[in-house]
Every structure is written in C-alpha cells, then in structure tokens.
Design an enzyme around this catalytic site. Sequence first.
Site, PDB file in Angstrom:
ATOM      1  N   LYS A   1     -27.739 -14.056  21.495  1.00 15.88           N
ATOM      2  CA  LYS A   1     -27.402 -12.842  21.649  1.00 15.88           C
ATOM      3  C   LYS A   1     -28.007 -13.629  19.877  1.00 15.88           C
ATOM      4  CE  LYS A   1     -26.308  -8.670  19.706  1.00 15.88           C
ATOM      5  NZ  LYS A   1     -25.349  -7.264  19.023  1.00 15.88           N
TER       6      LYS A   1
ATOM      7  N   GLY B   1     -21.780   0.327  14.559  1.00 17.76           N
ATOM      8  CA  GLY B   1     -19.897   0.761  14.849  1.00 17.76           C
ATOM      9  C   GLY B   1     -20.377   2.272  13.971  1.00 17.76           C
TER      10      GLY B   1
ATOM     11  N   ALA C   1     -25.260  -1.360  19.921  1.00 16.64           N
ATOM     12  CA  ALA C   1     -24.922  -0.968  18.767  1.00 16.64           C
ATOM     13  C   ALA C   1     -24.909   1.184  18.485  1.00 16.64           C
ATOM     14  CB  ALA C   1     -25.780  -1.199  18.111  1.00 16.64           C
ATOM     15  N   GLY C   2     -24.181   1.877  18.040  1.00 18.37           N
ATOM     16  CA  GLY C   2     -23.840   3.012  18.279  1.00 18.37           C
ATOM     17  C   GLY C   2     -23.604   4.201  19.603  1.00 18.37           C
TER      18      GLY C   2
ATOM     19  N   THR D   1     -17.148  -2.075  19.215  1.00 19.83           N
ATOM     20  CA  THR D   1     -16.250  -0.674  18.275  1.00 19.83           C
ATOM     21  C   THR D   1     -16.027   0.489  18.923  1.00 19.83           C
ATOM     22  OG1 THR D   1     -17.513  -1.836  16.336  1.00 19.83           O
ATOM     23  CG2 THR D   1     -15.919   0.547  15.562  1.00 19.83           C
TER      24      THR D   1
END
Length: 267
Positions: free
Chosen positions: A106, A167, A193-194, A216
């Site tokens: 990645k 995050g 992400a998010g 996260t």
Amino acid sequence: MKPNENLDPLVIGGKSYDSRLLIGTGKYKDFAETKAAVEASGAQIVTVAIRRTNIGQNPGEPNLLDAIPPSQYTLLPNTAGCYTADDAVRTLRLARELLDGHELVKLEVLGDPTTLYPNVVETLAAAKTLVKDGFKVMVYTSDDPIIAKQLEDIGCVAVMPLASLIGSGMGILNPWNLQIIIANAQVPVVVDAGVGTASDAAIAMELGCDAVLMNTAVAAAKNPVLMATAMRKAVEAGRAAFLAGRMPKKLYSAAPSSPTAGLIGKP
C-alpha cells in the site's frame, strides 16, 4: 455451487479474497488486542506501517508477525509517515526484503502532518517507480477522479480514495466523486480513511466500492473487538445491498407496498 465456494470474491493483484474488509494494525493497546480485533473483523488483508511497527527489523522487540502470522493473512506493508516519493519507495523496498520478496503493498505519500492529506504529485511519482520495480501497488489517494484514473493507468492494482481525512471518522463527505471513480475504474476501488462507524462502511459498499480499509475506526472504539465485528457485518450487508439493487427513491408514492386488487369490499 460447491461448498465454501465464493461467487463474489474480491480480486486484487490476481488473488481472490472472501472478505471485503481490510484492516490496519496500528493504535491498539497491545498486540493481543490487535490480534483479537483482526480475527473479529474477518479480514484477510492486514495493513502494516513499516516505519512504525516491528516486523523483524528490530530484533529483541515484540514482533507483530507473532500475533498476525503471514501464513494466515496477506500482509499489506504501507508507507504511513512518508512525505516524499523517495521515502515511500525506500520503505517498501525494505518491506520486500523483510517479507521475503513480498510484492503487494500500500502506497501513501502524505502532504502535511496536520491533515495527512495525500500529496498526489509525490504519489504519482512513487507509483511509477514501484510499478516498474515489480510491486503490486494499492494506492491511497484523494477523491479526485482524474488522479485515480492516472494511478490506474500507471499500473496500480487498486485505487484507494479517501472518504474523509485519515483518523477523522467523518465518514463519506463526497459520494459523488467516489461514484465517478467507481464508474471509470477497471481495478478495485477501496475506500481508505475517514470511516468512523459501521454505517459509513455500509454506505461505501452500497455506492459500489469493492472494499473498505480502516484502522482508527476500530482501534479507537471503546470496544475495538466489538466494533470490528460490526464493521464486518456492515461491509457484508452493504455489498449484498449493492448487488441486490435498491428500489428507486420517490418523494411520494401512490403505489402501496401491498397489492390492492381483490380487497374485501372492493371489486
């Protein structure tokens, strides 16, 4: 259908996976919690931040591979913490050495330490180098459809647009751009992400994304293992809903959900 045959596999880099949830290994309180959350998630692809996690480069320290063995999972080394193409390429070359020639990686190249927004110029440069170097590159990027297509054209095996900032837990802020990326992609599109909670993951899958990657959202939950279970179910439900095809949205509808013909007292 044969027993245990998956008719809807996720295919990345020529390999098939049953799970469409990819999960990270950072921010947990210890490797025991990491292992429990990964197991609960059902994920088969597990990301590892090479610059932050010991996978053998620090002898004598706890090794993540003892909790997440490569024999059971596809490890996805990532370049979290890299801000230049050179640093990202160097990091993934190190990962390949540590993991005996591992090719699936990645790529993420960040623009600044405050927002962690991707630097797409450096990302494009690193992707070109890594693809030429024989890596199978899954690439974190912005939700710009043009950049996503350029990364695919370079030879990346998956494009991974953000839903919102890393995050942040803000969920999908621009579903329209994601739909454009999905409509034009010939490789898997993985929201990265998010994501903050299970409904965010379900929405991503309902839009037509091929998979969701998160860290996260699980690790920072009050109960990471339970949240990992919720995310697994959300991804599965969202994918099923996408394949089923939702009913059209209507502001008003004169058509009831039950048939009206033949009602008692009506002809």
